[in-house]
Design an enzyme around this catalytic site. Structure first.
Site, PDB file in Angstrom:
ATOM      1  N   ARG A 218      -3.773   0.085  -6.261  1.00  0.00           N
ATOM      2  CA  ARG A 218      -5.078   0.055  -6.924  1.00  0.00           C
ATOM      3  C   ARG A 218      -5.043   1.098  -8.032  1.00  0.00           C
ATOM      4  NH1 ARG A 218      -5.992  -0.087  -1.309  1.00  0.00           N
ATOM      5  NH2 ARG A 218      -6.957  -2.050  -0.595  1.00  0.00           N
ATOM      6  N   HIS A 319      -6.156  -4.703 -13.575  1.00  0.00           N
ATOM      7  CA  HIS A 319      -6.254  -4.872 -12.122  1.00  0.00           C
ATOM      8  C   HIS A 319      -5.422  -6.063 -11.634  1.00  0.00           C
ATOM      9  CE1 HIS A 319      -9.478  -1.911 -12.044  1.00  0.00           C
ATOM     10  NE2 HIS A 319     -10.023  -2.546 -13.064  1.00  0.00           N
ATOM     11  N   ARG A 322      -1.856  -5.595  -9.486  1.00  0.00           N
ATOM     12  CA  ARG A 322      -1.753  -5.588  -8.022  1.00  0.00           C
ATOM     13  C   ARG A 322      -1.623  -7.009  -7.482  1.00  0.00           C
ATOM     14  NH1 ARG A 322      -3.226  -2.777  -3.236  1.00  0.00           N
ATOM     15  NH2 ARG A 322      -4.717  -3.882  -1.909  1.00  0.00           N
ATOM     16  N   HIS A 345      -4.015  -3.417   3.294  1.00  0.00           N
ATOM     17  CA  HIS A 345      -5.143  -4.241   3.710  1.00  0.00           C
ATOM     18  C   HIS A 345      -5.457  -3.994   5.180  1.00  0.00           C
ATOM     19  CE1 HIS A 345      -4.171  -7.272   0.303  1.00  0.00           C
ATOM     20  NE2 HIS A 345      -5.130  -6.455  -0.063  1.00  0.00           N
ATOM     21  N   TYR A 354      -2.616 -14.046  -1.355  1.00  0.00           N
ATOM     22  CA  TYR A 354      -1.367 -14.025  -2.122  1.00  0.00           C
ATOM     23  C   TYR A 354      -0.386 -15.064  -1.607  1.00  0.00           C
ATOM     24  CZ  TYR A 354      -3.725  -9.781  -3.337  1.00  0.00           C
ATOM     25  OH  TYR A 354      -4.690  -8.884  -3.743  1.00  0.00           O
TER      26      TYR A 354
END
Length: 402
Positions: A218, A319, A322, A345, A354
């Protein structure tokens, strides 16, 4: 019948008021006399209410209607101060909630919790939507919908807490889909597009962007990295820099948990070369500005936007780094658990995004395989995929090969 009436009277009593309606009285949980929350048109209905209260007491489901008389505002402020549903709020999240309580949700501040009805929520929602839309009408692309969604979601969550605290019987927030995020999925940033944007960036941003991509960081985690966080090809990610009401604060990661991410070997080699060529203490910023302070997310975002728009790729945000890195890891065979560990996560839901993106490339991968097979059959030299950003995806087996 007489026995039922005797039992009701033993627990409570009823009386007729001058208006002709009937009032029910019974002891509260502490044994003190209290009145029912409303009066009744008939004696029988008043007695039935007493019987219902007694049954709820015996089942352990009784809710004292007086508890819901406390105003929404003080209850909400205390809920936020105590860390919300999980007992801990990130500094940025707490600041957002406090702003929402004094902004869009201020209309409920003095309302008793039990007096907020579904009709009240619907009227507030429609009125606030117009107010927020008017506030941003001079800002291109702004609609106020995100702010409205945040306010409604917070209202819904706080009133859910009031239900669990047995202050109200049900949540009056019943607008379907009002608190759900409907943002379109971000476009996939391919390695080729990323390579073009990196090439358009000033050189000082090349390595930070590669590290963010390879470690799935992040933005706040990237700028908070310290020199001592790198060791033996891995990054220790344990903090982030955020700006709360214009002031920089350093907090643990978004989930509150640290993680160790193994960098792709080529990026790890670049970090080691960079550390050897520069000086600093273990707690010094890994990527400092000229004044020694850490780079900021705003500075990187500004440089990224300028570079991406300059080459016609303005649809991609910094962003997206990521997302792109995690998607590539999924394409390389990363399991849900492995993606969760690398990304930090807490649940599998985010990691599955993903893997879904990787599955959507099945046809493209099959086509590429066919092209490579045809080249081999024709004894032609197969096309070589250039190492974009010098990134290498390796497996433990390949690393063990001499």
């Amino acid at each position: 019948m007489s026995k039922q009436k005797a039992n009701r009277q033993a627990f409570g009593s009823v009386r007729q008021l001058p208006s002709g309606r009937w009032q029910a009285r019974y002891p509260d949980p502490a044994g003190r006399p209290m009145n029912a929350p409303t009066t009744f048109p008939t004696k029988r209905e008043a007695q039935d209410h007493i019987a219902g209260v007694r049954a709820d007491r015996m089942r352990g489901t009784y809710r004292d209607h007086r508890a819901g008389l406390q105003p929404f505002g003080p209850y909400a402020v205390e809920w936020v101060a105590n860390g919300g549903t999980r007992g801990r709020l990130a500094a940025k999240t707490q600041a957002l909630y406090e702003d929402l309580l004094t902004g869009p949700l201020a209309a409920f501040h003095d309302r008793p919790l039990s007096a907020i009805s579904p009709a009240d929520v619907r009227a507030w929602y429609a009125r606030t939507r117009k107010t927020l839309a008017n506030a941003v009408k001079n800002r291109p692309g702004a609609t106020g919908e995100a702010r409205l969604r945040q306010a409604y979601s917070l209202l819904h969550t706080i009133l859910n807490a009031a239900v669990k605290d047995r202050l109200i019987s049900e949540n009056p927030c019943q607008i379907e889909g009002a608190g759900q995020v409907n943002d379109p999925e971000r476009p996939y940033l391919s390695p080729e597009a990323l390579a073009d944007i990196v090439a358009a960036l000033p050189e000082k941003w090349h390595l930070p962007v590669r590290v963010a991509f390879g470690a799935h960081l992040r933005l706040g985690e990237l700028v908070a990295l310290q020199r001592g966080d790198y060791a033996n090809g891995s990054l220790r990610v344990e903090r982030q820099h955020l700006y709360v009401r214009g002031k920089k604060v350093t907090t643990p990661t978004k989930t509150g948990e640290a993680r160790t991410v193994v960098l792709p070997p080529s990026i790890a080699a670049e970090v080691e070369a960079y550390l050897s060529a520069t000086t600093g203490f273990p707690r010094s910023p890994l990527f400092p500005r000229r004044d020694g302070e850490a780079i900021t997310g705003n500075a990187l975002s500004h440089a990224w936007r300028k570079a991406a728009r300059g080459i016609g790729l303005g649809q991609f945000h910094v962003h997206d780094l990521r997302h792109a890195g995690l998607t590539l890891a999924a394409q390389a065979g990363g399991t849900t658990r492995e993606l969760m560990a690398r990304a930090g996560h807490r649940t599998a839901r985010a990691a599955l995004i993903y893997q879904h993106a990787a599955e959507e490339r099945n046809a493209a991968l099959a086509g590429a395989m066919d092209a490579l097979t045809a080249a081999a059959v024709n004894r032609a030299r197969p096309p070589r995929l250039e190492a974009v950003l010098h990134l290498e995806i390796t497996t433990p087996e390949s690393r063990a090969t001499p």
